[in-house]
Each structure stands twice: as C-alpha cells, then as structure tokens.
Design a protein around this motif. Structure first.
Motif, PDB file in Angstrom:
ATOM      1  N   GLY A 196      -2.225  -4.912   3.625  1.00 52.92           N
ATOM      2  CA  GLY A 196      -2.872  -4.582   2.362  1.00 52.92           C
ATOM      3  C   GLY A 196      -2.204  -5.276   1.202  1.00 52.92           C
ATOM      4  N   ASP A 197      -2.881  -5.270   0.064  1.00 57.99           N
ATOM      5  CA  ASP A 197      -2.379  -5.900  -1.153  1.00 57.99           C
ATOM      6  C   ASP A 197      -2.109  -4.816  -2.205  1.00 57.99           C
ATOM      7  OD1 ASP A 197      -4.718  -8.277  -0.337  1.00 57.99           O
ATOM      8  OD2 ASP A 197      -2.609  -8.770  -0.490  1.00 57.99           O
ATOM      9  N   GLY A 198      -0.919  -4.280  -2.217  1.00 62.13           N
ATOM     10  CA  GLY A 198      -0.589  -3.335  -3.283  1.00 62.13           C
ATOM     11  C   GLY A 198      -0.354  -4.085  -4.576  1.00 62.13           C
ATOM     12  N   PRO A 199      -0.996  -3.661  -5.678  1.00 60.66           N
ATOM     13  CA  PRO A 199      -0.768  -4.358  -6.955  1.00 60.66           C
ATOM     14  C   PRO A 199       0.705  -4.342  -7.335  1.00 60.66           C
ATOM     15  CG  PRO A 199      -1.926  -2.264  -7.276  1.00 60.66           C
ATOM     16  CD  PRO A 199      -1.909  -2.510  -5.818  1.00 60.66           C
ATOM     17  N   LYS A 200       1.290  -5.526  -7.471  1.00 63.76           N
ATOM     18  CA  LYS A 200       2.747  -5.641  -7.597  1.00 63.76           C
ATOM     19  C   LYS A 200       3.298  -4.948  -8.842  1.00 63.76           C
ATOM     20  CE  LYS A 200       2.989  -9.879  -4.859  1.00 63.76           C
ATOM     21  NZ  LYS A 200       3.354 -11.307  -4.813  1.00 63.76           N
ATOM     22  N   LYS A 201       2.486  -4.862  -9.895  1.00 67.18           N
ATOM     23  CA  LYS A 201       2.971  -4.247 -11.131  1.00 67.18           C
ATOM     24  C   LYS A 201       3.239  -2.758 -10.963  1.00 67.18           C
ATOM     25  CE  LYS A 201       0.847  -7.470 -14.423  1.00 67.18           C
ATOM     26  NZ  LYS A 201      -0.114  -7.618 -15.557  1.00 67.18           N
ATOM     27  N   ILE A 202       2.553  -2.123 -10.023  1.00 63.10           N
ATOM     28  CA  ILE A 202       2.731  -0.673  -9.851  1.00 63.10           C
ATOM     29  C   ILE A 202       3.229  -0.312  -8.451  1.00 63.10           C
ATOM     30  CG2 ILE A 202       1.047  -0.048 -11.619  1.00 63.10           C
ATOM     31  CD1 ILE A 202      -1.003   0.483  -9.403  1.00 63.10           C
ATOM     32  N   LEU A 203       3.561  -1.325  -7.632  1.00 70.53           N
ATOM     33  CA  LEU A 203       4.033  -1.072  -6.279  1.00 70.53           C
ATOM     34  C   LEU A 203       5.508  -0.641  -6.293  1.00 70.53           C
ATOM     35  CD1 LEU A 203       3.571  -1.210  -3.179  1.00 70.53           C
ATOM     36  CD2 LEU A 203       4.320  -3.606  -3.293  1.00 70.53           C
ATOM     37  N   ILE A 204       5.741   0.555  -5.791  1.00 69.33           N
ATOM     38  CA  ILE A 204       7.112   1.070  -5.688  1.00 69.33           C
ATOM     39  C   ILE A 204       7.706   0.745  -4.321  1.00 69.33           C
ATOM     40  CG2 ILE A 204       8.513   3.174  -5.651  1.00 69.33           C
ATOM     41  CD1 ILE A 204       6.547   4.380  -7.670  1.00 69.33           C
ATOM     42  N   ALA A 205       6.914   0.973  -3.284  1.00 73.29           N
ATOM     43  CA  ALA A 205       7.393   0.730  -1.918  1.00 73.29           C
ATOM     44  C   ALA A 205       6.197   0.647  -0.969  1.00 73.29           C
ATOM     45  CB  ALA A 205       8.338   1.854  -1.488  1.00 73.29           C
ATOM     46  N   PRO A 206       6.353  -0.107   0.130  1.00 73.47           N
ATOM     47  CA  PRO A 206       7.482  -0.987   0.480  1.00 73.47           C
ATOM     48  C   PRO A 206       7.335  -2.352  -0.188  1.00 73.47           C
ATOM     49  CG  PRO A 206       5.917  -0.921   2.290  1.00 73.47           C
ATOM     50  CD  PRO A 206       5.393   0.017   1.236  1.00 73.47           C
ATOM     51  N   LYS A 207       8.400  -2.837  -0.768  1.00 77.23           N
ATOM     52  CA  LYS A 207       8.363  -4.097  -1.504  1.00 77.23           C
ATOM     53  C   LYS A 207       8.036  -5.292  -0.611  1.00 77.23           C
ATOM     54  CE  LYS A 207       9.457  -2.733  -5.726  1.00 77.23           C
ATOM     55  NZ  LYS A 207       8.515  -2.892  -6.858  1.00 77.23           N
ATOM     56  N   TRP A 208       8.437  -5.234   0.665  1.00 75.53           N
ATOM     57  CA  TRP A 208       8.185  -6.365   1.561  1.00 75.53           C
ATOM     58  C   TRP A 208       6.696  -6.650   1.721  1.00 75.53           C
ATOM     59  CZ3 TRP A 208       5.102  -5.150   5.590  1.00 75.53           C
ATOM     60  CH2 TRP A 208       5.085  -3.822   6.046  1.00 75.53           C
ATOM     61  N   SER A 209       5.860  -5.648   1.478  1.00 73.07           N
ATOM     62  CA  SER A 209       4.418  -5.827   1.657  1.00 73.07           C
ATOM     63  C   SER A 209       3.807  -6.740   0.610  1.00 73.07           C
ATOM     64  CB  SER A 209       3.707  -4.463   1.621  1.00 73.07           C
ATOM     65  OG  SER A 209       3.797  -3.869   0.335  1.00 73.07           O
ATOM     66  N   GLY A 210       4.569  -7.037  -0.440  1.00 70.55           N
ATOM     67  CA  GLY A 210       4.044  -7.894  -1.498  1.00 70.55           C
ATOM     68  C   GLY A 210       3.810  -9.326  -1.065  1.00 70.55           C
ATOM     69  N   ASN A 211       4.467  -9.756   0.011  1.00 67.43           N
ATOM     70  CA  ASN A 211       4.286 -11.118   0.528  1.00 67.43           C
ATOM     71  C   ASN A 211       3.365 -11.046   1.737  1.00 67.43           C
ATOM     72  OD1 ASN A 211       4.436 -13.740   1.492  1.00 67.43           O
ATOM     73  ND2 ASN A 211       6.654 -13.903   1.203  1.00 67.43           N
ATOM     74  N   LYS A 212       2.070 -10.984   1.481  1.00 66.61           N
ATOM     75  CA  LYS A 212       1.087 -10.787   2.546  1.00 66.61           C
ATOM     76  C   LYS A 212       1.114 -11.920   3.570  1.00 66.61           C
ATOM     77  CE  LYS A 212      -3.848  -9.915   3.252  1.00 66.61           C
ATOM     78  NZ  LYS A 212      -5.157  -9.723   2.565  1.00 66.61           N
ATOM     79  N   LYS A 213       1.265 -13.143   3.094  1.00 61.54           N
ATOM     80  CA  LYS A 213       1.264 -14.286   4.007  1.00 61.54           C
ATOM     81  C   LYS A 213       2.411 -14.187   4.999  1.00 61.54           C
ATOM     82  CE  LYS A 213       1.136 -19.344   4.093  1.00 61.54           C
ATOM     83  NZ  LYS A 213       1.131 -20.583   3.255  1.00 61.54           N
ATOM     84  N   ALA A 214       3.588 -13.783   4.525  1.00 56.64           N
ATOM     85  CA  ALA A 214       4.747 -13.659   5.407  1.00 56.64           C
ATOM     86  C   ALA A 214       4.523 -12.555   6.439  1.00 56.64           C
ATOM     87  CB  ALA A 214       6.003 -13.366   4.585  1.00 56.64           C
ATOM     88  N   VAL A 215       3.892 -11.472   6.022  1.00 56.11           N
ATOM     89  CA  VAL A 215       3.614 -10.368   6.936  1.00 56.11           C
ATOM     90  C   VAL A 215       2.656 -10.818   8.038  1.00 56.11           C
ATOM     91  CG1 VAL A 215       2.645  -8.050   7.156  1.00 56.11           C
ATOM     92  CG2 VAL A 215       4.031  -8.634   5.156  1.00 56.11           C
ATOM     93  N   LEU A 216       1.592 -11.517   7.648  1.00 58.22           N
ATOM     94  CA  LEU A 216       0.614 -11.990   8.631  1.00 58.22           C
ATOM     95  C   LEU A 216       1.238 -13.005   9.589  1.00 58.22           C
ATOM     96  CD1 LEU A 216      -2.546 -12.386   6.374  1.00 58.22           C
ATOM     97  CD2 LEU A 216      -2.137 -10.634   8.097  1.00 58.22           C
ATOM     98  N   ASN A 217       2.054 -13.911   9.056  1.00 58.95           N
ATOM     99  CA  ASN A 217       2.720 -14.897   9.912  1.00 58.95           C
ATOM    100  C   ASN A 217       3.635 -14.216  10.928  1.00 58.95           C
ATOM    101  OD1 ASN A 217       1.467 -17.057   8.658  1.00 58.95           O
ATOM    102  ND2 ASN A 217       3.172 -17.482   7.279  1.00 58.95           N
ATOM    103  N   ALA A 218       4.351 -13.200  10.472  1.00 56.82           N
ATOM    104  CA  ALA A 218       5.252 -12.469  11.366  1.00 56.82           C
ATOM    105  C   ALA A 218       4.468 -11.710  12.437  1.00 56.82           C
ATOM    106  CB  ALA A 218       6.117 -11.508  10.556  1.00 56.82           C
TER     107      ALA A 218
END
Length: 342
Positions: free
Chosen positions: A305-327
């Motif tokens: 998912g794409d949590g809006p970064k301005k209001i995302l508290i956790a988990p911060k790693w989810s902000g890099n969607k491309k890295a998550v999908l690659n992994a």
C-alpha cells in the motif's frame, strides 16, 4: 494451472489482467466525489474506522469537480505512455449518496473516451436496492466499459471488526457480494494485514475465506462460459474484448499493509504500545503465504500500500513501495512460490 501469462510475476497482477484484456498498460486515476461515510456522519458513528485518516482513504485524490479531476489526471500522462484509464472513486463511501447524484458522476466518468471503466470503493452496507438497480442500468448502458465495486472487508473476525469500528457483520458483506454477482458486477475485496491482535492464522483465514467465496462465483460463471474463451484475442490489443467473457469473470483481492496514520485513533493506540506493526520481512513472508492461498484465477490488485508520507507514522519502511515489491518478488523466486499453490 492457469494458461494466462502472468508477465513474469509469481501472481496474477492487475497489470497482467489489463495487458491481456486491452493489450496495453492501463492506469487508475483516483477522484474525490465529495462523499462522506455512515461511520462519520452520525448514522453509525462520527469517528470513522480506527485506521481511517481525515481523507477517508482518498489522500491521493484531487478535490475538484469530476470532469476537472479526470482532465487533471490525464494531463499527468504522456499520450504515448497512457491511453486507457480507470476512474477510481476512492475517498470515503462512494455509493453513499442520492442516486441521481451517483448516476451523474458515474455517467460523467464512463462517458469519457479514454476511460475504460470505473472502480467504486464503498461499504457492503451501502448497496441498497436503488444503488444495485443503478449499477445494472449503467452496466447495460455502457456495455463496452466495466464497473467494479471495491468492498472494504478488512477481516472476517468479528472481534477485530468491532475494534476497527467496521460497523457491519460478515453476513452483510456476503449478501453484498451475492447481489453484485447476480448482476455480474465484479467485486474487489480489501483485506488489511497486520490488524492489532490478529495472528498469522487469523489473517490467512480471512484470505482463504475471500478466495473461497470468489471461487464459488467464478465457478458458477464458468459453468456457463469459460474464463478464457479467446485468449489470443486479448493479446491482439483490441479494446473491445468484452464479448468473449473475460471481463465478466474477474474477481479481485487487495492485500493492504496496516498503516498507522497521524490523527487516527489507531495512532493513539500505537503510541500507547498496544500493538506491534509488521516489519518488512514479516510482511513479505505473510504476503507470500496469503498469495499461495488465493486461487490462481483471482486478480491481485495490490500486495502492499501507499501510506501518505506526510501523515505516515508506521511502518516507515512501507514508504518505499518499489523496494518492497522487489523484495517480495525476489523472495518468491527464491522459494519458487506462486499464487494458488497451497
């Protein structure tokens, strides 16, 4: 085993579905039609779901009139890159309004030349007789385009549903799916992974339940006509392949990582330390198990998912969607894991 080419992915992605159906990549444009929600306007509650931000899951949608939003969205794409688009009615509950207003906004979107269909995010308890009749009317009127309904189930477990303030029982979801299937409107079910106090087994139970319910309706449809009656036709790139049955038999699932967003009651509970958010490795391992338990005919609309970064508290790693999908893809390749193999 399915004879649909998943385009190199270990699961049946929405991208693969679009490319086989339309011969090209298609894009979703989120719009905000100014709706509220019975969980916010006082009909059921005023606080919204525990995880829902002030934007009502529509934090990426613009806020203008529908036509302006469409034109603004289209302008972001180079014409050589994006030619076919889906309008996603995203923010809040998009069938929760006057039926004449619903008709006008859905018609405005479906009438646009570059729009191949609409996807409507809503609640199962906001699909009354008038809404169902409208959907059937528009489906007939715009027979060369599609209408999808996205339902926020999140979990099958009533204790969790009570905590997140979903405000409807599982039976209401089941009835909504049945009614939509009777008029041949595809359903995409949203499932949240990582909800407080849910075990891996509980989350897999939700995934299995949704997959099994979807398969029940897929089997009923394919008893009348095969899912793939002209796969070569899809690969020609024709934009009018609805007649051979493919579109009519789509069922979808969205797997959504739980995001803790500022300004939500979930954020308060997280600050109190009342639950654990999944780390990236935990989430990837869980998603793989989920995919393995989803029938291979079901289209996977999302695996994170794409949590809006301005209001995302956790988990911060989810902000890099491309890295998550690659992994995720790397890990599935290492394990030789694929959708529907459990």
């Amino acid at each position: 085993m399915t004879d649909i080419d998943w385009l190199g992915k270990p699961y049946y992605s929405l991208d693969a579905y679009f490319k086989h159906t339309y011969g090209e990549k298609c894009y979703k444009l989120a719009v905000d039609a100014g709706f509220t929600c019975p969980n916010r306007d006082g009909s059921l509650d005023t606080r919204g779901c525990v995880f829902c931000s002030a934007g009502g899951s529509g934090d990426f949608a613009d806020k203008y009139d529908i036509n302006r939003q469409i034109e603004t969205g289209l302008a972001r794409f180079d014409k050589t890159v994006g030619k076919s688009f889906v309008i996603y009615f995203q923010a809040y509950t998009n069938t929760y309004g006057n039926v004449d207003y619903l008709r006008s906004i859905y018609t405005e979107a479906l009438s646009h030349e570059q729009i191949i269909g609409i996807s409507i995010a809503t609640r199962p308890d906001c699909l009354g007789d008038e809404v169902i009749a409208l959907l059937e009317e528009l489906k007939s009127r715009f027979s060369d385009k599609f209408i999808w309904i996205e339902l926020g189930l999140q979990t099958i477990h009533e204790k969790t549903a009570e905590y997140i303030r979903r405000k409807y029982p599982l039976s209401v979801y089941e009835e909504a799916v049945q009614r939509l299937n009777r008029i041949n409107i595809p359903v995409i079910t949203h499932i949240i992974l990582g909800l407080p106090n849910e075990t891996e087994e509980m989350m897999l139970d939700t995934v299995k339940y949704v997959s099994n319910l979807s398969v029940k309706f897929l089997n009923k449809r394919t008893a009348k006509a095969p899912i793939i009656s002209n796969i070569d036709g899809y690969r020609t790139g024709s934009k009018n392949n609805m007649t051979d049955g493919k579109y009519n038999y789509m069922c979808g699932i969205k797997l959504q990582l739980l995001h803790v967003l500022s300004g939500t009651d979930l954020a308060h509970d997280y600050a109190e330390g009342s639950f654990h958010v999944l780390d990236q490795e935990e989430y990837i391992n869980l998603v793989i198990k989920c995919l393995q338990n989803i029938d291979e005919r079901i289209v996977i609309h999302r695996v994170t998912g794409d949590g809006p970064k301005k209001i995302l508290i956790a988990p911060k790693w989810s902000g890099n969607k491309k890295a998550v999908l690659n992994a995720l893809h790397k890990r599935m390749k290492e394990l030789d894991a694929r959708q529907g193999t459990a």
